[in-house]
Write an enzyme that holds these catalytic residues in place. Structure first.
Site, PDB file in Angstrom:
ATOM      1  N   CYS A 166       0.097   2.684  -4.592  1.00 38.10           N
ATOM      2  CA  CYS A 166      -0.630   3.911  -4.895  1.00 38.10           C
ATOM      3  C   CYS A 166       0.038   5.113  -4.240  1.00 38.10           C
ATOM      4  O   CYS A 166       0.497   5.039  -3.107  1.00 38.10           O
ATOM      5  CB  CYS A 166      -2.067   3.826  -4.385  1.00 38.10           C
ATOM      6  SG  CYS A 166      -3.075   2.554  -5.162  1.00 38.10           S
ATOM      7  N   HIS A 191       0.830  -1.203   0.000  1.00 37.26           N
ATOM      8  CA  HIS A 191       0.000   0.000   0.000  1.00 37.26           C
ATOM      9  C   HIS A 191       0.867   1.256   0.000  1.00 37.26           C
ATOM     10  O   HIS A 191       1.992   1.259   0.510  1.00 37.26           O
ATOM     11  CB  HIS A 191      -0.900   0.032   1.241  1.00 37.26           C
ATOM     12  CG  HIS A 191      -2.092  -0.867   1.146  1.00 37.26           C
ATOM     13  ND1 HIS A 191      -3.157  -0.605   0.318  1.00 37.26           N
ATOM     14  CD2 HIS A 191      -2.378  -2.025   1.791  1.00 37.26           C
ATOM     15  CE1 HIS A 191      -4.068  -1.573   0.458  1.00 37.26           C
ATOM     16  NE2 HIS A 191      -3.614  -2.448   1.335  1.00 37.26           N
TER      17      HIS A 191
END
Length: 270
Positions: A137, A84
């Site tokens: 991301c 992440h």
């Protein structure tokens, strides 16, 4: 002969005890790390792989510092991260963030600031070739995502409400860290390591997870084709980009002043 060391971090989840009960479950990040390590070994690198519970700030930092102590001019570092990504406000650090946000790698025990990554890369000797690949991301300030991002959507972004919640809890820690990083910069000014970075997407986009590999890593492995690829880093980036949708457009950029000959090298050349 030049030496090559690689560090590969893949987190299929994080410690919910450190993230207010959120475990950030993903499917393919450990596979990404293993597959990138296999690519690196075939290219002549000695690799270190840190999977899920081992992907802590201390262990990632230790692996990078060990590599910095072993590599000299002409050698090469490959650092890959799959997991992440997040952001925290940059209210006290250097004025080097146009959007006033620090991007983060969401490691197992806490978020790792992009300035912390840069600090570790600055520790490498001048002339070390540095390649960083980030499959996560880095959402931009113009993006708003309502509600929880569920694991089944396959988006490798820490949910915005969770980022805000954890930042509120840890604000003083991050502000002190940002101050110390700014203070530790040479001459007290913002500096960047000389490195080549390829990110899984733009700052205002998402990197997608997958059943076997993340979308970015899968495209990279397809282009690499077990070493059959010929060309430099720019053509490598364009070929990866062409295999992904416009909603996930990998970015190629350099920090500092890497040698022009480095950019023209076949990727992963030791």
């Amino acid at each position: 002969m030049p030496a090559g060391l690689s560090v590969h971090v893949g987190l299929n989840k994080v410690d919910p005890g450190q993230y207010e009960g959120w475990d950030g479950a993903l499917l393919a990040c450990e596979n990404d790390a293993r597959d990138m390590a296999a690519l690196a070994r075939a290219a002549g690198f000695s690799d270190t792989v840190l999977l899920t519970p081992d992907g802590t700030v201390d262990q990632v930092t230790a692996a990078l510092r060990e590599a910095a102590g072993r590599l000299g001019p002409g050698d090469i570092l490959l650092f890959t991260y799959s997991g992440h990504g997040g952001q925290v406000p940059d209210t006290t650090g250097d004025d080097d963030e146009a959007d006033d946000l620090d991007e983060t790698l969401v490691l197992y025990d806490r978020q790792f600031l992009d300035d912390e990554v840069n600090r570790e890369l600055r520790a490498f000797a001048d002339g070390v070739r540095i390649v960083v690949l980030l499959d996560c991301c880095h959402s931009g300030t113009a993006i708003e995502v309502p509600g929880e991002v569920r694991p089944e959507t396959g988006i490798r972004m820490m949910p915005l409400f969770r980022q805000q919640e954890i930042y509120a809890r840890d604000q003083s820690f991050f502000e002190d860290l940002q101050r110390s990083l700014a203070k530790d910069s040479p001459n007290g000014e913002a500096t960047e390591a000389a490195a080549l970075l390829i990110s899984g997407c733009q700052d205002n986009q998402f990197s997608m997870d997958g059943d076997v590999n993340g979308a970015f890593t899968a495209a990279l492995l397809e282009v690499w084709n077990q070493g059959a690829f010929r060309g430099g880093y720019r053509s490598f980036h364009r070929a990866i980009q062409s295999r992904l949708p416009t909603t996930q457009s990998p970015n190629l950029y350099t920090t500092g002043t890497p040698a022009p000959t480095f950019l023209r090298e076949r990727p992963f050349t030791v």
